[in-house]
Design a protein around this motif. Structure first.
Motif, PDB file in Angstrom:
ATOM      1  N   VAL A 150       0.808  -1.400   0.105  1.00 21.12           N
ATOM      2  CA  VAL A 150      -0.105   0.038   0.214  1.00 21.12           C
ATOM      3  C   VAL A 150       0.969   1.396  -0.092  1.00 21.12           C
ATOM      4  CG1 VAL A 150      -1.826  -1.012   1.097  1.00 21.12           C
ATOM      5  CG2 VAL A 150      -0.292  -0.063   2.539  1.00 21.12           C
ATOM      6  N   GLY A 151       2.111   1.058  -0.369  1.00 21.75           N
ATOM      7  CA  GLY A 151       2.915   2.111  -0.620  1.00 21.75           C
ATOM      8  C   GLY A 151       3.977   2.934   0.472  1.00 21.75           C
ATOM      9  N   LEU A 152       3.969   2.212   1.485  1.00 23.29           N
ATOM     10  CA  LEU A 152       4.616   2.728   2.753  1.00 23.29           C
ATOM     11  C   LEU A 152       5.551   1.822   3.455  1.00 23.29           C
ATOM     12  CD1 LEU A 152       2.765   2.829   5.859  1.00 23.29           C
ATOM     13  CD2 LEU A 152       1.505   2.590   4.023  1.00 23.29           C
ATOM     14  N   ALA A 153       6.531   2.078   3.961  1.00 27.17           N
ATOM     15  CA  ALA A 153       7.397   1.354   5.041  1.00 27.17           C
ATOM     16  C   ALA A 153       6.543   1.234   6.192  1.00 27.17           C
ATOM     17  CB  ALA A 153       8.654   2.086   5.056  1.00 27.17           C
ATOM     18  N   ALA A 154       6.548   0.058   6.786  1.00 30.91           N
ATOM     19  CA  ALA A 154       5.648  -0.174   7.985  1.00 30.91           C
ATOM     20  C   ALA A 154       6.769   0.696   9.072  1.00 30.91           C
ATOM     21  CB  ALA A 154       5.834  -1.602   8.415  1.00 30.91           C
ATOM     22  N   ASP A 155       5.914   1.477   9.823  1.00 30.46           N
ATOM     23  CA  ASP A 155       6.314   2.326  10.687  1.00 30.46           C
ATOM     24  C   ASP A 155       5.843   2.440  12.232  1.00 30.46           C
ATOM     25  OD1 ASP A 155       4.079   3.406  10.283  1.00 30.46           O
ATOM     26  OD2 ASP A 155       4.494   5.335   9.488  1.00 30.46           O
ATOM     27  N   VAL A 156       5.233   1.306  12.593  1.00 30.72           N
ATOM     28  CA  VAL A 156       4.487   1.263  13.944  1.00 30.72           C
ATOM     29  C   VAL A 156       5.061   0.009  14.773  1.00 30.72           C
ATOM     30  CG1 VAL A 156       2.605   2.694  13.773  1.00 30.72           C
ATOM     31  CG2 VAL A 156       2.267   0.549  13.169  1.00 30.72           C
ATOM     32  N   GLY A 157       6.174  -0.687  14.384  1.00 29.85           N
ATOM     33  CA  GLY A 157       6.612  -1.674  15.006  1.00 29.85           C
ATOM     34  C   GLY A 157       7.124  -2.986  14.201  1.00 29.85           C
ATOM     35  N   SER A 158       6.499  -3.528  13.132  1.00 32.51           N
ATOM     36  CA  SER A 158       6.858  -4.947  12.665  1.00 32.51           C
ATOM     37  C   SER A 158       8.267  -4.698  12.234  1.00 32.51           C
ATOM     38  CB  SER A 158       5.934  -4.926  11.273  1.00 32.51           C
ATOM     39  OG  SER A 158       4.711  -5.119  11.585  1.00 32.51           O
ATOM     40  N   LEU A 159       8.832  -3.727  11.368  1.00 37.11           N
ATOM     41  CA  LEU A 159      10.253  -3.648  11.020  1.00 37.11           C
ATOM     42  C   LEU A 159      11.296  -3.500  12.055  1.00 37.11           C
ATOM     43  CD1 LEU A 159       9.805  -1.540   7.922  1.00 37.11           C
ATOM     44  CD2 LEU A 159       9.756  -4.001   8.066  1.00 37.11           C
ATOM     45  N   ASN A 160      10.855  -3.128  13.232  1.00 41.29           N
ATOM     46  CA  ASN A 160      11.642  -2.877  14.323  1.00 41.29           C
ATOM     47  C   ASN A 160      11.802  -4.042  15.248  1.00 41.29           C
ATOM     48  OD1 ASN A 160       9.676  -0.551  13.760  1.00 41.29           O
ATOM     49  ND2 ASN A 160      11.710   0.455  13.930  1.00 41.29           N
ATOM     50  N   ARG A 161      10.693  -4.819  15.487  1.00 39.77           N
ATOM     51  CA  ARG A 161      10.535  -5.550  16.310  1.00 39.77           C
ATOM     52  C   ARG A 161      10.700  -7.261  15.562  1.00 39.77           C
ATOM     53  NH1 ARG A 161       6.333  -2.278  18.541  1.00 39.77           N
ATOM     54  NH2 ARG A 161       7.004  -1.537  20.494  1.00 39.77           N
ATOM     55  N   LEU A 162      10.410  -7.245  14.366  1.00 39.18           N
ATOM     56  CA  LEU A 162      10.594  -8.610  13.707  1.00 39.18           C
ATOM     57  C   LEU A 162      11.951  -9.019  13.584  1.00 39.18           C
ATOM     58  CD1 LEU A 162       7.957  -8.339  11.080  1.00 39.18           C
ATOM     59  CD2 LEU A 162       7.918  -9.902  12.907  1.00 39.18           C
ATOM     60  N   PRO A 163      12.916  -8.150  13.332  1.00 40.87           N
ATOM     61  CA  PRO A 163      14.381  -8.652  13.438  1.00 40.87           C
ATOM     62  C   PRO A 163      14.809  -9.362  14.608  1.00 40.87           C
ATOM     63  CG  PRO A 163      14.278  -6.641  12.419  1.00 40.87           C
ATOM     64  CD  PRO A 163      12.824  -6.638  13.232  1.00 40.87           C
ATOM     65  N   HIS A 164      14.225  -9.022  16.044  1.00 39.68           N
ATOM     66  CA  HIS A 164      14.347  -9.380  17.281  1.00 39.68           C
ATOM     67  C   HIS A 164      13.688 -10.846  17.518  1.00 39.68           C
ATOM     68  CE1 HIS A 164      16.834  -6.017  18.702  1.00 39.68           C
ATOM     69  NE2 HIS A 164      15.774  -5.219  18.192  1.00 39.68           N
ATOM     70  N   ILE A 165      12.857 -11.018  16.802  1.00 34.52           N
ATOM     71  CA  ILE A 165      11.868 -12.319  17.022  1.00 34.52           C
ATOM     72  C   ILE A 165      12.351 -13.460  16.054  1.00 34.52           C
ATOM     73  CG2 ILE A 165       9.445 -13.159  16.751  1.00 34.52           C
ATOM     74  CD1 ILE A 165       8.637 -10.360  17.339  1.00 34.52           C
ATOM     75  N   ILE A 166      12.832 -13.013  14.754  1.00 33.83           N
ATOM     76  CA  ILE A 166      13.011 -13.805  13.764  1.00 33.83           C
ATOM     77  C   ILE A 166      14.371 -14.027  13.362  1.00 33.83           C
ATOM     78  CG2 ILE A 166      12.514 -14.638  11.274  1.00 33.83           C
ATOM     79  CD1 ILE A 166       9.720 -13.290  11.637  1.00 33.83           C
ATOM     80  N   GLY A 167      14.882 -15.250  13.379  1.00 40.33           N
ATOM     81  CA  GLY A 167      16.495 -15.202  13.169  1.00 40.33           C
ATOM     82  C   GLY A 167      16.734 -15.507  11.877  1.00 40.33           C
ATOM     83  N   ASN A 168      15.962 -15.626  11.031  1.00 40.30           N
ATOM     84  CA  ASN A 168      16.277 -15.865   9.309  1.00 40.30           C
ATOM     85  C   ASN A 168      16.010 -14.540   8.709  1.00 40.30           C
ATOM     86  OD1 ASN A 168      16.582 -16.304   6.675  1.00 40.30           O
ATOM     87  ND2 ASN A 168      15.506 -18.380   6.838  1.00 40.30           N
ATOM     88  N   HIS A 169      16.877 -13.496   8.717  1.00 37.97           N
ATOM     89  CA  HIS A 169      16.552 -12.159   8.248  1.00 37.97           C
ATOM     90  C   HIS A 169      16.362 -12.152   6.559  1.00 37.97           C
ATOM     91  CE1 HIS A 169      18.094  -9.434  11.771  1.00 37.97           C
ATOM     92  NE2 HIS A 169      17.565 -10.419  12.164  1.00 37.97           N
TER      93      HIS A 169
END
Length: 276
Positions: A150-169
């Motif tokens: 939908v034309g934006l970079a996620a800015d309320v948490g996904s891109l910030n928290r997911l790298p700490h949750i998921i090991g396979n970047h």
């Protein structure tokens, strides 16, 4: 405390467990400004409610959440043309930070939060669930980090928290950059959820069982564990060791330790711990 909302259902289901449900069922729990504000408000209140020890978060109806309600936010995104770029940008910054903070209050809530996910968990649904402590889902759940579509970079948490949750970047970047949908099996394989259930009813039953197990333990120990885990995620091991030592210099003086030790040694039932 009382919990009365237009877009949330909040129930004390007993034993220190509260169940919060997103409740815009006709919109598949799409997130408008009202429900966004209510999510922040309810977790701010649950944080200090001594009757609450664990929270289950789910979606009422056919989905957890289909993400942001773009129609409802269109007016918010329209900036005042009478303002210059600097002033319009400051207003946009304030709006984004306010939206971020609503979901951060899930993470900051001292009570463990179990996300019970079913149906769709798209965009903002990922933002919400990534702020939770434990994530379960039913086998039909459809996930997507949807924002690129939908034309934006996620800015309320996904891109910030997911790298700490998921090991396979590599996998994480693939799903974030393509916005492709993925199912419960893939979410489990990549570590986004810890358990998958055949039905919605089995999902909710398991979330309640886990919540009740946690709620029977010392609230001093449970809340301290969440606080320390959150701190450790964002700091070095040395910093985190110092932090937990400082934390426990007061918390080790709780009566809960002696009561727990007696129960273990006598093989008796868990103590009825005082509220916190």
């Amino acid at each position: 405390m009382t919990y009365s909302y237009n877009c949330l259902l909040v129930n004390d289901i007993g034993g220190g467990v509260f169940h919060v449900q997103l409740n815009r069922t006709k919109q598949l729990n799409a997130l408008d400004q009202e429900i966004w504000d209510e999510i922040g408000n309810v977790f701010n209140k649950l944080d200090t409610d001594s009757n609450c020890r664990v929270v289950i978060l789910s979606g009422n109806g056919r989905a957890f959440s289909t993400g942001i309600d773009l129609t409802s936010f269109s007016s918010s995104l329209a900036m005042d043309e009478n303002l210059d770029v600097a002033r319009r940008s400051r207003n946009m910054l304030r709006m984004i930070e306010k939206m971020q903070y609503s979901f951060t209050l899930i993470e900051k809530c001292s009570k463990p939060v179990i996300a019970a996910i079913h149906g769709y968990c798209l965009g903002g649904g990922i933002d919400i669930t990534s702020a939770c402590d434990i994530r379960y889902c039913s086998k039909e759940t459809d996930f997507s980090v949807k924002e690129v579509a939908v034309g934006l970079a996620a800015d309320v948490g996904s891109l910030n928290r997911l790298p700490h949750i998921i090991g396979n970047h590599s996998w994480l970047r693939e799903v974030a950059l393509t916005a492709r949908h993925f199912g419960a099996k893939e979410a489990l394989e990549q570590g986004y959820v810890s358990r998958v259930f055949e039905t919605y009813d089995a999902l909710i039953a398991a979330a309640k069982e886990t919540a009740k197990t946690i709620a029977t333990s010392s609230p001093v120990a449970v809340q301290g564990t969440k606080v320390v885990l959150n701190y450790a995620r964002d700091h070095t091991v040395d910093d985190s060791l110092r932090y937990v030592a400082m934390w426990n210099m007061s918390q080790l003086q709780t009566d809960d330790i002696a009561e727990s030790a007696v129960a273990v040694m006598t093989k008796g039932p868990k103590p009825n711990y005082s509220k916190l």
